[in-house]
Design a protein around this motif. Sequence first.
Motif, PDB file in Angstrom:
ATOM      1  N   LEU A  66       0.876  -1.162   0.000  1.00 24.24           N
ATOM      2  CA  LEU A  66       0.000   0.000   0.000  1.00 24.24           C
ATOM      3  C   LEU A  66       0.916   1.215   0.000  1.00 24.24           C
ATOM      4  CD1 LEU A  66      -3.048   0.711   0.156  1.00 24.24           C
ATOM      5  CD2 LEU A  66      -2.727   1.016   2.628  1.00 24.24           C
ATOM      6  N   GLU A  67       0.709   2.135  -0.953  1.00 23.46           N
ATOM      7  CA  GLU A  67       1.636   3.251  -1.109  1.00 23.46           C
ATOM      8  C   GLU A  67       0.897   4.578  -1.201  1.00 23.46           C
ATOM      9  OE1 GLU A  67       5.281   2.435  -2.939  1.00 23.46           O
ATOM     10  OE2 GLU A  67       5.249   4.182  -4.240  1.00 23.46           O
ATOM     11  N   ASN A 193      -7.323   3.695 -16.369  1.00 21.88           N
ATOM     12  CA  ASN A 193      -8.633   3.847 -15.738  1.00 21.88           C
ATOM     13  C   ASN A 193      -8.633   3.346 -14.294  1.00 21.88           C
ATOM     14  OD1 ASN A 193      -8.449   1.129 -16.230  1.00 21.88           O
ATOM     15  ND2 ASN A 193     -10.277   0.980 -17.485  1.00 21.88           N
ATOM     16  N   TYR A 194      -7.611   2.580 -13.895  1.00 27.39           N
ATOM     17  CA  TYR A 194      -7.538   2.104 -12.509  1.00 27.39           C
ATOM     18  C   TYR A 194      -6.553   2.931 -11.668  1.00 27.39           C
ATOM     19  CZ  TYR A 194      -3.404  -0.371 -14.362  1.00 27.39           C
ATOM     20  OH  TYR A 194      -2.206  -0.683 -14.970  1.00 27.39           O
ATOM     21  N   GLY A 195      -5.759   3.773 -12.307  1.00 27.35           N
ATOM     22  CA  GLY A 195      -4.753   4.561 -11.606  1.00 27.35           C
ATOM     23  C   GLY A 195      -3.620   4.901 -12.551  1.00 27.35           C
ATOM     24  N   THR A 224       1.785  -1.980 -11.263  1.00 31.07           N
ATOM     25  CA  THR A 224       0.452  -1.377 -11.348  1.00 31.07           C
ATOM     26  C   THR A 224       0.127  -0.636 -10.056  1.00 31.07           C
ATOM     27  OG1 THR A 224      -0.561  -3.445 -10.598  1.00 31.07           O
ATOM     28  CG2 THR A 224      -0.415  -3.092 -12.970  1.00 31.07           C
ATOM     29  N   TYR A 225      -0.409   0.571 -10.212  1.00 31.34           N
ATOM     30  CA  TYR A 225      -0.840   1.404  -9.092  1.00 31.34           C
ATOM     31  C   TYR A 225      -2.361   1.538  -9.178  1.00 31.34           C
ATOM     32  CZ  TYR A 225       4.037   2.741  -8.228  1.00 31.34           C
ATOM     33  OH  TYR A 225       5.379   2.721  -7.927  1.00 31.34           O
ATOM     34  N   VAL A 226      -3.056   0.783  -8.353  1.00 28.87           N
ATOM     35  CA  VAL A 226      -4.518   0.767  -8.377  1.00 28.87           C
ATOM     36  C   VAL A 226      -5.043   1.719  -7.308  1.00 28.87           C
ATOM     37  CG1 VAL A 226      -6.600  -0.640  -8.139  1.00 28.87           C
ATOM     38  CG2 VAL A 226      -4.546  -1.603  -9.235  1.00 28.87           C
ATOM     39  N   LYS A 227      -5.780   2.741  -7.734  1.00 36.81           N
ATOM     40  CA  LYS A 227      -6.245   3.787  -6.818  1.00 36.81           C
ATOM     41  C   LYS A 227      -7.276   3.233  -5.854  1.00 36.81           C
ATOM     42  CE  LYS A 227      -6.341   8.335  -5.869  1.00 36.81           C
ATOM     43  NZ  LYS A 227      -6.909   8.207  -4.507  1.00 36.81           N
ATOM     44  N   VAL A 228      -7.093   3.565  -4.570  1.00 36.19           N
ATOM     45  CA  VAL A 228      -8.062   3.216  -3.525  1.00 36.19           C
ATOM     46  C   VAL A 228      -8.364   4.489  -2.739  1.00 36.19           C
ATOM     47  CG1 VAL A 228      -7.304   0.812  -3.375  1.00 36.19           C
ATOM     48  CG2 VAL A 228      -6.224   2.539  -1.904  1.00 36.19           C
ATOM     49  N   ASP A 229      -9.324   4.396  -1.845  1.00 34.22           N
ATOM     50  CA  ASP A 229      -9.711   5.577  -1.081  1.00 34.22           C
ATOM     51  C   ASP A 229      -8.536   6.093  -0.256  1.00 34.22           C
ATOM     52  OD1 ASP A 229     -11.032   7.018   1.404  1.00 34.22           O
ATOM     53  OD2 ASP A 229     -12.530   6.955  -0.196  1.00 34.22           O
ATOM     54  N   ASP A 230      -8.334   7.423  -0.281  1.00 33.24           N
ATOM     55  CA  ASP A 230      -7.201   8.025   0.419  1.00 33.24           C
ATOM     56  C   ASP A 230      -7.199   7.718   1.915  1.00 33.24           C
ATOM     57  OD1 ASP A 230      -6.302   9.066  -1.939  1.00 33.24           O
ATOM     58  OD2 ASP A 230      -6.801  11.162  -1.483  1.00 33.24           O
TER      59      ASP A 230
END
Length: 300
Positions: A66-67, A193-195, A224-230
Amino acid sequence: MRTTYVSLLALFMVIMATAQDKKQQDIDAIKSMCGCYEVTFNFTETFNYSSDSLYKPSATKVDKALEWAQLVTDDEDKIQIQHLLQVGDPSKPMIIKHWRQDWLYQNQELYTYDFDNKWNYEEKSEDQVQGQWTQKVYQVDDSPRYEGSATWVHVDGKSYWENTTPAPLARREYTTRSDYNMLLRDNRHEITNYGWLHEQDNSKVIKEEGKEDVLLAKEKGYNTYVKVDDSRCAAAANWWKEHSDKWELVRAKWNQVYNRDRDLTLENKVDNKTLYKFLFDENVDQADQIYTIIESFVKK
């Protein structure tokens, strides 16, 4: 005559407006890499060219993390993003300062990696960097890693930037491999589209002074950098608020070093200790301490 002048002026205004629109697209793409991401690091050696029949390729490596990518500087011609790893128990995670990427618009000064911990100062002409962004990548201790200049491309719904530049061995390699000493990185950053995606096609190179470079092997990187809630990276974001003043001092000292505009060679260790171990010490937080430590690693 006046009609021609007015037409040329109008054309100039259109060109300038288009250039500004393009630059804003670039900025939006770069800043979209900020935030909280589930990251998967994938690396595998694809081909080897060694004449040694006992040659062993690097093992395929897959890691997840998680980054948090923190926006540090947001200027018209300079964007800084600090990456922080958040690991361990989610209820009480550990934060690790990771790499940093700076993006400079139409930058003419670069430190290009040579080999054996040496970077060569290089100055490009205005024409060479017209409309380009330099990506400068730094180690966890904010020492140099690699950098290169290229144009962001926005076409067919895609936004990407790609560049080939020499670099030191990756951290996953330099503690286990000594049969090559330079990594030629073919980097591609693409907004998805995912990050976003960091794709690499790297060459492992043996480099010696006065000799032709030797290609040892090639590897593929697909991160791959998949965006999640901040909110999932709240611990990392809070850690940065608490520690950002110290790392601002570190960056300031490094800027002094870089502004000398000359080739740079760094010691691997001082007193049998690496730079990041000095700087990660929580008791090292004063400017004079930080400046003395960093200067001790700069070869005169």
